[in-house]
Design a protein around this motif. Structure first.
Motif, PDB file in Angstrom:
ATOM      1  N   GLU A 159      -4.482  -2.891  -7.905  1.00 45.67           N
ATOM      2  CA  GLU A 159      -5.296  -3.254  -6.759  1.00 45.67           C
ATOM      3  C   GLU A 159      -5.545  -4.755  -6.654  1.00 45.67           C
ATOM      4  O   GLU A 159      -5.828  -5.262  -5.561  1.00 45.67           O
ATOM      5  CB  GLU A 159      -6.630  -2.506  -6.804  1.00 45.67           C
ATOM      6  CG  GLU A 159      -6.467  -1.019  -6.528  1.00 45.67           C
ATOM      7  CD  GLU A 159      -7.762  -0.239  -6.677  1.00 45.67           C
ATOM      8  OE1 GLU A 159      -7.869   0.828  -6.059  1.00 45.67           O
ATOM      9  OE2 GLU A 159      -8.656  -0.694  -7.421  1.00 45.67           O
ATOM     10  N   ILE A 252      -7.132  -4.371   3.892  1.00 49.44           N
ATOM     11  CA  ILE A 252      -7.851  -3.405   3.063  1.00 49.44           C
ATOM     12  C   ILE A 252      -9.000  -2.781   3.846  1.00 49.44           C
ATOM     13  O   ILE A 252      -9.209  -1.567   3.828  1.00 49.44           O
ATOM     14  CB  ILE A 252      -8.377  -4.084   1.782  1.00 49.44           C
ATOM     15  CG1 ILE A 252      -7.204  -4.433   0.857  1.00 49.44           C
ATOM     16  CG2 ILE A 252      -9.376  -3.180   1.055  1.00 49.44           C
ATOM     17  CD1 ILE A 252      -7.580  -5.358  -0.274  1.00 49.44           C
ATOM     18  N   ILE A 256      -9.544   1.076   4.741  1.00 50.75           N
ATOM     19  CA  ILE A 256     -10.731   1.814   4.280  1.00 50.75           C
ATOM     20  C   ILE A 256     -11.423   2.499   5.454  1.00 50.75           C
ATOM     21  O   ILE A 256     -11.841   3.659   5.359  1.00 50.75           O
ATOM     22  CB  ILE A 256     -11.698   0.870   3.544  1.00 50.75           C
ATOM     23  CG1 ILE A 256     -11.104   0.476   2.174  1.00 50.75           C
ATOM     24  CG2 ILE A 256     -13.069   1.530   3.351  1.00 50.75           C
ATOM     25  CD1 ILE A 256     -11.887  -0.591   1.455  1.00 50.75           C
ATOM     26  N   THR A 408      -6.028   4.227  -1.082  1.00 54.06           N
ATOM     27  CA  THR A 408      -7.190   3.739  -1.823  1.00 54.06           C
ATOM     28  C   THR A 408      -8.160   4.854  -2.195  1.00 54.06           C
ATOM     29  O   THR A 408      -8.605   4.951  -3.343  1.00 54.06           O
ATOM     30  CB  THR A 408      -7.928   2.675  -0.987  1.00 54.06           C
ATOM     31  OG1 THR A 408      -7.007   1.633  -0.657  1.00 54.06           O
ATOM     32  CG2 THR A 408      -9.090   2.092  -1.768  1.00 54.06           C
ATOM     33  N   HIS A 409      -8.500   5.715  -1.244  1.00 53.89           N
ATOM     34  CA  HIS A 409      -9.542   6.704  -1.495  1.00 53.89           C
ATOM     35  C   HIS A 409      -9.097   7.815  -2.442  1.00 53.89           C
ATOM     36  O   HIS A 409      -9.916   8.602  -2.905  1.00 53.89           O
ATOM     37  CB  HIS A 409     -10.044   7.295  -0.178  1.00 53.89           C
ATOM     38  CG  HIS A 409      -9.075   8.219   0.507  1.00 53.89           C
ATOM     39  ND1 HIS A 409      -7.834   7.813   0.911  1.00 53.89           N
ATOM     40  CD2 HIS A 409      -9.183   9.531   0.854  1.00 53.89           C
ATOM     41  CE1 HIS A 409      -7.206   8.834   1.490  1.00 53.89           C
ATOM     42  NE2 HIS A 409      -8.002   9.882   1.460  1.00 53.89           N
ATOM     43  N   ARG A 411      -6.633   7.007  -5.013  1.00 53.32           N
ATOM     44  CA  ARG A 411      -5.815   6.390  -6.064  1.00 53.32           C
ATOM     45  C   ARG A 411      -6.192   6.876  -7.455  1.00 53.32           C
ATOM     46  O   ARG A 411      -5.327   7.122  -8.297  1.00 53.32           O
ATOM     47  CB  ARG A 411      -5.919   4.864  -5.964  1.00 53.32           C
ATOM     48  CG  ARG A 411      -4.920   4.135  -6.859  1.00 53.32           C
ATOM     49  CD  ARG A 411      -4.695   2.708  -6.402  1.00 53.32           C
ATOM     50  NE  ARG A 411      -4.028   2.694  -5.113  1.00 53.32           N
ATOM     51  CZ  ARG A 411      -4.422   1.967  -4.072  1.00 53.32           C
ATOM     52  NH1 ARG A 411      -5.500   1.212  -4.169  1.00 53.32           N
ATOM     53  NH2 ARG A 411      -3.768   2.011  -2.938  1.00 53.32           N
ATOM     54  N   GLU A 472      -0.982  -0.916   1.027  1.00 52.85           N
ATOM     55  CA  GLU A 472      -1.143  -0.268   2.316  1.00 52.85           C
ATOM     56  C   GLU A 472       0.205   0.041   2.967  1.00 52.85           C
ATOM     57  O   GLU A 472       0.378   1.067   3.621  1.00 52.85           O
ATOM     58  CB  GLU A 472      -1.987  -1.154   3.243  1.00 52.85           C
ATOM     59  CG  GLU A 472      -3.459  -1.227   2.857  1.00 52.85           C
ATOM     60  CD  GLU A 472      -3.705  -1.955   1.529  1.00 52.85           C
ATOM     61  OE1 GLU A 472      -4.613  -1.549   0.805  1.00 52.85           O
ATOM     62  OE2 GLU A 472      -2.974  -2.919   1.232  1.00 52.85           O
TER      63      GLU A 472
END
Length: 521
Positions: A159, A252, A256, A408-409, A411, A472
């Motif tokens: 990240e 990012i 998100i 991301t949510h 990972r 992304e």
């Protein structure tokens, strides 16, 4: 919401102007590696080191006189060794599972700090163990902390690493583990010359120290805001305003917002086609990686060298050389990964390690009794060829790939699926290894070889390449919606910087013409 102080029409610029901005930013994008970025990666790598030391601590102990007298002298040494190895790996699986909700809810740093405390306490209690049961229980507890570290550290690294150098930098996870293997092997040899009943305990005293240091380092990292972190990590002389960091932050934030309303959890993952694809890729990667036999050999190197007829000092010395070869391979892997790609390395490694293990099995079939020095040396050479092949192809690439292919949510959940497979497969192959080699000898290699060949072939057809893409942009490889492409994000960030800096928590809507389209942040 439009910023009242900035008329919308002032933000719309000619595409040619944006093209020049984008070209300049493309140039900067390749130069944005900073000292702060490297130091953050290295700090996270200490967690990787702690996992490696915790995992490898018993490998040398199995050859130490005082450890054998304490735990392995009751005629059931094979089952005791299997229990100690299996307990750690089982705990590792639990740790890989529980780190996902901890990391998602409270952050990567909290997960790493919690894991370090578990390893530290369990290591101290292992050093003070009075019987097999106590040692095995706290080795299992330590496995929980180690599993959390193994799954969490590469996620954090991926990240904060620049896209074009992510492979190189996240390779520090595997390299940190190998440094721990080397350190642990060296200490195991040193402790061999300590002719005292507490000889074996010193290995776990050292593990306590490393875990304590890792915990202390976590407490020293006290950043509060994501933008502050990203700006600090990415500001360079070529980019004093941190424009690249701003573009990444815009991307990012957009991602998100896009993912905020999406559900979490493993049921959701397996019900959703593009996430199920990721899950299969993650599981395949580490079933293949573990079916090479890497942890079987890593945990039992002194024992395997003993079976080839070497004395204790030479067993431990050869184990050090073996881990150094692993380090050389990992450094090659780190350099090659962003040039060649993850998938090609994984596939090449799967086939090369399988071929090496076939040779090892054949040589052990005919020369394990030691009647031929050339045959014995050939078997030893195969062990070293194996680790060079594995290290230079799979070791780093596997961790990088599994950590970067998830949104991301999810990972941390994806890391759990990949590293959970790592531990389950390791338990299946490693826990019964001592008994298996004792009962069927060289044939024990072939279930691993068969599994490795099948899963390697599956990787060719199922897993996409991800080298050089932002986290992304990797989403698009799996059919996800990318909320804001990087080039558009650069333009958004450029406009926001022009109008008073970055305020991502309460950012205005900024319409900008990019490639004859309007993009709104």
């Amino acid at each position: 919401m439009t910023d009242p102080e900035v008329p919308a029409q002032q933000d719309a610029r000619h595409p040619a102007d944006l093209e020049s901005v984008a070209s300049a930013l493309d140039h900067l994008r390749k130069q944005k590696l900073t000292t702060a970025n490297v130091m953050a990666i290295l700090a996270a790598g200490l967690g990787s080191f702690v996992f490696g030391y915790a995992n490898n601590a018993t490998a040398g102990s199995f050859s130490q006189t005082s450890f054998i007298e304490k735990f392995l002298s009751n005629g059931n040494s094979d089952s005791v060794i299997g229990g100690m190895i299996g307990g750690f790996l089982g705990g590792g699986f639990v740790g890989a599972v529980i780190q996902a909700p901890i990391s998602t809810r409270w952050g990567r740093k909290v997960a790493t700090g919690t894991a370090a405390v578990l390893v530290m306490i369990s290591a101290a209690l292992k050093a003070g163990s009075v019987n097999v049961a106590m040692f095995t229980v706290f080795r299992t507890t330590g496995g929980i902390g180690a599993g959390m570290l193994l799954a969490n550290c590469p996620v954090y690294m991926s990240e904060i690493a620049p896209p074009h150098l992510r492979g190189l930098l996240v390779s520090e996870h595997a390299i940190g583990i190998i440094y721990a293997y080397i350190t642990s092997s060296i200490f195991a040899l040193i402790w061999h010359f300590v002719d005292r009943p507490y000889q074996w305990r010193l290995q776990f005293v050292m593990l306590t120290f490393f875990a304590l240091f890792s915990r202390w380092l976590c407490e020293k990292e006290r950043y509060d805001e994501a933008w502050v972190i990203l700006k600090k990590l990415n500001r360079t002389e070529e980019d004093p305003e941190a424009k690249i960091a701003a573009a990444e932050m815009a991307q990012i934030r957009a991602q998100i917002i896009e993912e905020r309303t999406l559900p979490h959890g493993y049921i959701y993952i397996f019900k959703t086609p593009h996430l199920r694809h990721r899950a299969i890729c993650s599981i395949l990667t580490w079933v293949m990686g573990q079916s090479t036999g890497i942890l079987v050999i890593a945990n039992l190197t002194p024992t395997l060298f003993a079976a080839l007829g070497f004395g204790v000092v030479l067993q431990l010395s050869l184990s050090i050389v073996w881990t150094v070869c692993a380090w050389i391979g990992a450094m090659i892997n780190a350099v090659l990964m962003d040039r060649i790609g993850r998938k090609k390395l994984l596939v090449t490694g799967g086939y090369l390690t399988s071929a090496t293990m076939i040779c090892e099995a054949v040589l052990q079939k005919y020369y394990l009794d030691g009647h031929s020095k050339a045959g014995t040396n050939g078997a030893v050479a195969m062990f070293f060829m194996f680790i060079v092949f594995y290290g230079s192809t799979i070791d780093c690439a596997g961790y990088v790939y599994v950590s970067e292919i998830w949104p991301t949510h999810l990972r941390s959940y994806g890391g759990t699926l990949g590293l959970g497979s790592f531990f389950l497969c390791a338990i299946a192959f490693t826990s019964p290894a001592t008994t298996g080699f004792a009962n069927i000898g060289w044939k024990y290699y072939f279930p691993m070889i068969a599994t490795c060949l099948v899963t390697t072939t599956a990787v060719i057809f199922i897993c996409p390449e991800t080298a050089g893409l932002t986290l992304e942009e990797i989403n698009a490889k799996f059919g996800d919606k990318v909320a804001l492409e990087f080039r558009s994000a650069e333009a958004v960030a450029e406009a926001m910087l022009k109008h008073g800096g970055i305020h991502f928590e309460n950012a205005p809507d900024v319409p900008i013409v990019v490639e004859e389209k309007t993009v709104t942040q």
